[in-house]
Design a protein around this motif. Structure first.
Motif, short mmCIF file in Angstrom:
data_model
loop_
_atom_site.label_atom_id
_atom_site.label_comp_id
_atom_site.label_asym_id
_atom_site.label_seq_id
_atom_site.Cartn_x
_atom_site.Cartn_y
_atom_site.Cartn_z
N LEU A 1 1.00 -1.09 0.13
CA LEU A 1 -0.19 0.07 0.24
C LEU A 1 0.90 1.30 0.04
N ASP A 2 0.52 2.35 -0.95
CA ASP A 2 1.15 3.30 -0.80
C ASP A 2 0.35 4.72 -0.95
N PRO A 3 -0.58 4.67 0.13
CA PRO A 3 -1.37 6.02 0.36
C PRO A 3 -0.54 7.32 0.16
N VAL A 4 -1.40 8.34 -0.19
CA VAL A 4 -0.92 9.55 -0.36
C VAL A 4 -1.78 10.24 1.00
N PRO A 5 -0.91 10.68 1.84
CA PRO A 5 -1.20 11.34 3.00
C PRO A 5 -1.79 12.64 2.85
N PRO A 6 -2.78 13.11 3.73
CA PRO A 6 -3.36 14.46 3.64
C PRO A 6 -2.25 15.37 3.89
N TRP A 7 -2.25 16.77 3.45
CA TRP A 7 -1.65 17.90 3.65
C TRP A 7 -2.01 18.50 4.79
N ALA B 1 11.50 16.27 -0.69
CA ALA B 1 10.38 16.82 -0.38
C ALA B 1 9.26 15.64 -0.38
N ARG B 2 8.10 15.91 -0.16
CA ARG B 2 7.17 14.73 0.09
C ARG B 2 5.86 14.96 -0.52
N VAL B 3 5.11 14.11 -0.98
CA VAL B 3 3.78 14.02 -1.73
C VAL B 3 2.55 13.86 -0.73
N HIS B 4 1.79 14.85 -0.83
CA HIS B 4 0.25 14.80 0.08
C HIS B 4 -0.78 14.90 -1.00
N VAL C 1 -0.20 17.60 -3.60
CA VAL C 1 0.48 18.57 -3.30
C VAL C 1 2.06 18.21 -2.73
N VAL C 2 2.78 18.62 -3.27
CA VAL C 2 4.25 18.26 -2.94
C VAL C 2 4.90 19.49 -2.22
#
Length: 423
Positions: A261-267, A339-342, A356-357
Motif C-alpha cells: 500500500l502506498d497511500p497519499v497522506p493528507p496535507w 520533499a514529500r507528496v500529499h 501537493v508536493v
C-alpha cells in the motif's frame, strides 16, 4: 556483464551512503532493491538462504569482519540481524559499512526502530522517467525552487501510451514481458502475497478469496479517500458471514508492512492558512498495474472507456489510475528533492487538490492531474483557490495532463505532460 540501469534513488545514495554507517532500502518485492544495493556492496549476506541465516545466528561478528560495504539482504528473514547492525553502528562501524534491504519485520518480532543509527530510504516501482519512454524537459526540483522559470517541450506520448504504462507495471522484471505474460506474472505476484508473504509476516490467510476481494475493492477506490468501511462492504457484498473488522485491519497492516500500500497522506499546513481539512489518505497500491490486474482491466478494456466495472471512485477508473501513475512517479522525484507528496481536500469536499508536493520548509507545489489532452479554466479553479489562501507559501502551480505541449497559461499555471516531467 553488468546491465544495471541507474535509478533515481542512486543519486541520493551517491551523496549519502559513503557517509552513513548504516542505511536501509525498503519497498515491495520486485522493485529492484537488491540490484541497486548490490552495485555498492563489496560483500553480500543473503538471508533468504538458510545457510547464511545459520552462519549469522552462530556468529554475528561476520557482519563486521567481511569487507564493506556489506549488503544484508532480506533481513526480515532473520529479524534479530537488524539489532546486530544497530549494535555494530553503536560500536563504531566505519561510515558506509552497512546497506540493509528488505521488508518490515514479521508481526511479533521485537526490533529496535534503528532511529539515529539506520537511515531508511523508500524504493518504489519504476517511475515514468525511469522507464525511458521519453526524455523529460521539466524538472520537479526546479519547480520546487519556486523561480517559475520558463520551460518548453513536446511529446508524442498519448493516452494509449499512458494506458500501456499503467498496465505494464513498474516492476523491472515484469515490465519487458509480453502483455499476456505480464498478466500471469502479476497474478502470481498477488497469489504469492496471500499464500507466502502474509504467513511469513505472521498473518495467516484462512480465506484467500476474501483477501483478494478486499484488494480488488481497494484497487477500485484508487486515488480516492473512500472510507475503509465502504471498501469492506464492497469486498464482502453478498457474504452472509462477513469477516470481522479486525480481520480487514490486519489485511491493511500486513499489506502496509509489505509496502504494497502506498497511500497519499493528507496535507496539514504548518501555517494557519486553512481550516476544516479532511485527514483521510488517498488509497493507492504500490503499482497501478496491480490495481488494474485486480480489477481485471487490461489496456484494451481501459481504453474502451469505463465499461461499467464496479468502482468506488467518482469519475473514471482510468482517470484514477492515471493519477496513480502520476503519484508513483512524483513520490520518487519528490524524495530525490527532499520533499514529500500529499493531497488536499476540505472536510466538506468543496475544494480538492489532487497532489501537493511539500518542501521541508512548508512551502508547496500543488498539482492537479487531468486525463485529457487540453486544460480548461474549470480544471484550475482549486489551484487558484489555494493560491489565494496561502500566498507566499505557494511555489508554483501545475496541471499534469495527457496532452502534447509544455506551456504556461495566462494565469501563470504550468501545464505539463506527465511524460515530460522528471526529477
Amino acid at each position: 556483464m553488468n546491465n544495471y540501469r541507474r535509478r533515481i534513488i542512486d543519486s541520493t545514495l551517491d551523496q549519502l551512503q559513503p557517509h552513513l554507517r548504516a542505511l536501509s532500502i525498503h519497498g515491495p518485492k520486485g522493485v529492484g532493491k537488491t540490484a541497486t544495493a548490490a552495485q555498492r556492496a563489496a560483500s553480500v549476506i543473503d538471508l533468504s538462504l538458510p545457510r547464511q541465516r545459520e552462519l549469522i545466528t552462530a556468529d554475528a561478528s561476520i557482519l563486521t569482519s567481511v569487507p564493506g560495504p556489506v549488503l544484508v539482504d532480506e533481513w526480515q528473514r532473520l529479524p534479530e540481524v537488524w539489532d546486530h547492525v544497530r549494535h555494530a553502528v553503536d560500536a563504531g562501524s566505519p561510515p558506509g559499512h552497512f546497506i540493509v534491504a528488505g521488508s518490515s519485520a514479521p508481526r511479533g518480532a521485537v526490533v529496535h526502530s534503528g532511529a539515529g543509527r539506520i537511515v531508511p530510504m523508500r524504493m518504489r516501482p519504476l517511475s515514468l522517467a525511469e522507464r525511458a519512454i521519453e526524455t523529460p524537459t521539466v524538472s520537479l526540483a526546479e519547480l520546487l525552487d519556486g523561480t517559475r522559470e520558463s520551460f518548453q517541450g513536446s511529446t508524442s506520448i498519448r493516452l494509449a501510451d499512458y494506458v500501456e504504462e499503467i498496465t505494464a507495471s513498474g516492476f523491472p522484471a515484469i515490465r519487458p514481458m509480453p502483455a499476456r505474460v505480464r498478466r500471469a506474472e502479476l497474478d502470481a505476484y498477488l497469489t504469492n502475497v496471500a499464500q507466502r508473504e502474509f504467513p511469513e509476516q505472521g498473518y495467516p490467510v484462512r480465506k484467500p478469496e476474501v483477501l483478494r476481494a478486499w484488494l480488488a475493492a481497494y484497487a477500485a477506490a484508487s486515488s480516492s479517500t473512500t472510507a475503509y468501511s465502504k471498501i469492506l462492504d464492497a469486498a464482502t457484498a453478498g457474504l452472509a458471514n462477513k469477516p470481522a473488522k479486525e480481520t480487514t485491519v490486519a489485511y491493511r497492516d500486513a499489506l502496509s508492512s509489505l509496502w504494497l500500500l502506498d497511500p497519499v497522506p493528507p496535507w496539514i499546513p504548518s501555517h494557519n492558512h486553512l481550516d476544516r481539512l479532511a485527514r483521510s489518505p488517498k488509497h493507492q497500491l504500490a503499482d497501478p498495474a496491480l490495481a488494474a490486474r485486480l480489477l481485471g482491466l487490461d489496456a484494451p478494456a481501459l481504453l474502451r472507456a469505463e465499461q461499467g466495472s464496479p468502482q468506488l471512485t467518482e469519475g473514471t477508473i482510468l482517470g484514477a489510475l492515471f493519477e496513480h501513475l502520476t503519484a508513483l512517479s512524483l513520490h520518487t522525484y519528490a524524495e530525490a528533492a527532499e520533499a514529500r507528496v500529499h493531497h488536499l481536500r476540505t472536510r466538506n469536499g468543496d475544494h480538492e487538490v489532487d497532489l501537493v508536493v511539500v518542501r521541508p520548509d512548508g512551502r508547496v507545489l500543488p498539482i492537479e492531474v487531468k486525463l485529457a489532452d487540453r486544460v480548461e479554466d474549470a480544471d484550475v479553479k482549486h489551484l487558484n483557490w489555494l493560491a489565494g489562501r496561502i500566498g507566499d507559501d505557494l511555489l508554483d502551480a501545475v496541471v499534469i495532463y495527457a496532452g502534447e505541449h509544455v506551456y504556461r497559461r495566462r494565469d501563470g499555471i504550468a501545464v505539463i505532460p506527465l511524460a515530460l516531467l522528471g526529477p
